[in-house]
Design a protein around this motif. Sequence first.
Motif, PDB file in Angstrom:
ATOM      1  N   LYS A  10       0.803  -1.238   0.000  1.00  0.00           N
ATOM      2  CA  LYS A  10       0.000   0.000   0.000  1.00  0.00           C
ATOM      3  C   LYS A  10       0.833   1.284   0.000  1.00  0.00           C
ATOM      4  N   TYR A  11       2.123   1.174   0.240  1.00  0.00           N
ATOM      5  CA  TYR A  11       2.952   2.377   0.361  1.00  0.00           C
ATOM      6  C   TYR A  11       4.416   2.058   0.095  1.00  0.00           C
ATOM      7  N   VAL A  12       5.202   3.117  -0.012  1.00  0.00           N
ATOM      8  CA  VAL A  12       6.650   2.972  -0.168  1.00  0.00           C
ATOM      9  C   VAL A  12       7.335   3.956   0.784  1.00  0.00           C
ATOM     10  N   VAL A  13       8.428   3.497   1.398  1.00  0.00           N
ATOM     11  CA  VAL A  13       9.220   4.366   2.274  1.00  0.00           C
ATOM     12  C   VAL A  13      10.512   4.703   1.531  1.00  0.00           C
ATOM     13  N   LEU A  14      10.723   5.986   1.340  1.00  0.00           N
ATOM     14  CA  LEU A  14      11.934   6.468   0.682  1.00  0.00           C
ATOM     15  C   LEU A  14      12.780   7.135   1.759  1.00  0.00           C
ATOM     16  N   LYS A  15      13.926   6.525   2.058  1.00  0.00           N
ATOM     17  CA  LYS A  15      14.804   7.080   3.103  1.00  0.00           C
ATOM     18  C   LYS A  15      15.983   7.754   2.425  1.00  0.00           C
ATOM     19  N   LEU A  16      16.109   9.049   2.664  1.00  0.00           N
ATOM     20  CA  LEU A  16      17.209   9.818   2.094  1.00  0.00           C
ATOM     21  C   LEU A  16      18.434   9.610   2.978  1.00  0.00           C
ATOM     22  N   ASN A  17      19.487   9.029   2.402  1.00  0.00           N
ATOM     23  CA  ASN A  17      20.707   8.761   3.164  1.00  0.00           C
ATOM     24  C   ASN A  17      21.771   9.813   2.857  1.00  0.00           C
ATOM     25  N   GLU A  18      21.393  11.058   3.021  1.00  0.00           N
ATOM     26  CA  GLU A  18      22.281  12.203   2.802  1.00  0.00           C
ATOM     27  C   GLU A  18      22.212  13.073   4.045  1.00  0.00           C
ATOM     28  N   SER A  19      23.318  13.743   4.373  1.00  0.00           N
ATOM     29  CA  SER A  19      23.291  14.606   5.553  1.00  0.00           C
ATOM     30  C   SER A  19      22.716  15.982   5.233  1.00  0.00           C
ATOM     31  N   LYS A  20      22.692  16.338   3.926  1.00  0.00           N
ATOM     32  CA  LYS A  20      22.172  17.643   3.524  1.00  0.00           C
ATOM     33  C   LYS A  20      21.128  17.503   2.421  1.00  0.00           C
ATOM     34  N   LEU A  21      20.158  18.379   2.468  1.00  0.00           N
ATOM     35  CA  LEU A  21      19.183  18.501   1.392  1.00  0.00           C
ATOM     36  C   LEU A  21      19.619  19.739   0.615  1.00  0.00           C
ATOM     37  N   THR A  22      20.069  19.551  -0.623  1.00  0.00           N
ATOM     38  CA  THR A  22      20.636  20.663  -1.393  1.00  0.00           C
ATOM     39  C   THR A  22      20.053  20.730  -2.803  1.00  0.00           C
ATOM     40  N   GLU A  55      19.887  23.723   3.015  1.00  0.00           N
ATOM     41  CA  GLU A  55      20.397  25.037   2.619  1.00  0.00           C
ATOM     42  C   GLU A  55      19.329  26.131   2.788  1.00  0.00           C
ATOM     43  N   ASP A  56      18.185  25.931   2.134  1.00  0.00           N
ATOM     44  CA  ASP A  56      17.108  26.918   2.236  1.00  0.00           C
ATOM     45  C   ASP A  56      15.774  26.283   1.881  1.00  0.00           C
ATOM     46  N   SER A  57      14.732  27.070   1.996  1.00  0.00           N
ATOM     47  CA  SER A  57      13.391  26.531   1.756  1.00  0.00           C
ATOM     48  C   SER A  57      13.197  26.110   0.304  1.00  0.00           C
ATOM     49  N   VAL A  85      16.643  21.489  12.877  1.00  0.00           N
ATOM     50  CA  VAL A  85      17.128  22.448  11.878  1.00  0.00           C
ATOM     51  C   VAL A  85      16.173  22.489  10.676  1.00  0.00           C
ATOM     52  N   VAL A  86      15.844  21.313  10.160  1.00  0.00           N
ATOM     53  CA  VAL A  86      14.934  21.218   9.007  1.00  0.00           C
ATOM     54  C   VAL A  86      13.532  21.671   9.424  1.00  0.00           C
ATOM     55  N   ALA A  87      13.120  21.315  10.624  1.00  0.00           N
ATOM     56  CA  ALA A  87      11.796  21.711  11.120  1.00  0.00           C
ATOM     57  C   ALA A  87      11.659  23.227  11.159  1.00  0.00           C
ATOM     58  N   LYS A  88      12.729  23.908  11.566  1.00  0.00           N
ATOM     59  CA  LYS A  88      12.702  25.369  11.643  1.00  0.00           C
ATOM     60  C   LYS A  88      12.504  25.979  10.245  1.00  0.00           C
ATOM     61  N   ILE A  89      13.185  25.434   9.241  1.00  0.00           N
ATOM     62  CA  ILE A  89      13.037  25.941   7.865  1.00  0.00           C
ATOM     63  C   ILE A  89      11.634  25.636   7.342  1.00  0.00           C
TER      64      ILE A  89
END
Length: 128
Positions: A10-22, A55-57, A85-89
């Motif tokens: 019914k679903y898929v879990v995508l786990k990002l294995n990176e320390s930054k979202l850029t 980095e930014d929104s 940190v991500v929650a704040k952005i």
Amino acid sequence: MKFSVDKHEKYVVLKLNESKLTNDNTPKLKSEFILLNTEGYCNIVLDLSAVKQCEDSQDLSSLLFGDRLCKKANGLFIVTGVNSVVAKILEMSNLDQSLTIVSKVDEATDLIFMEEIEKELLGSVDKG
């Protein structure tokens, strides 16, 4: 971009294995959303627990893209594992208002199953 995909019925879990979202990895993330959607997955859980900074929104716009894609397919897009940190952005850009955010993958899967049961019940009422 490093990530893992855990596919379920019914679903898929995508786990990002990176320390930054850029700006470098978000286009690949969007491509993966499209690929999963094309494969028939309308419920996507994005696990950001490995992401420590963003980095930014603008980099978070890929999350809105995933959300729209799932909604159009009558599904759910759920973000989980968001650090402070991500929650704040997310908060500063008001994305926390439009995205479904939970703390753990378990909570996300519970939401998806509740939604699926509701769809089935409403579907049987319509046919009745």
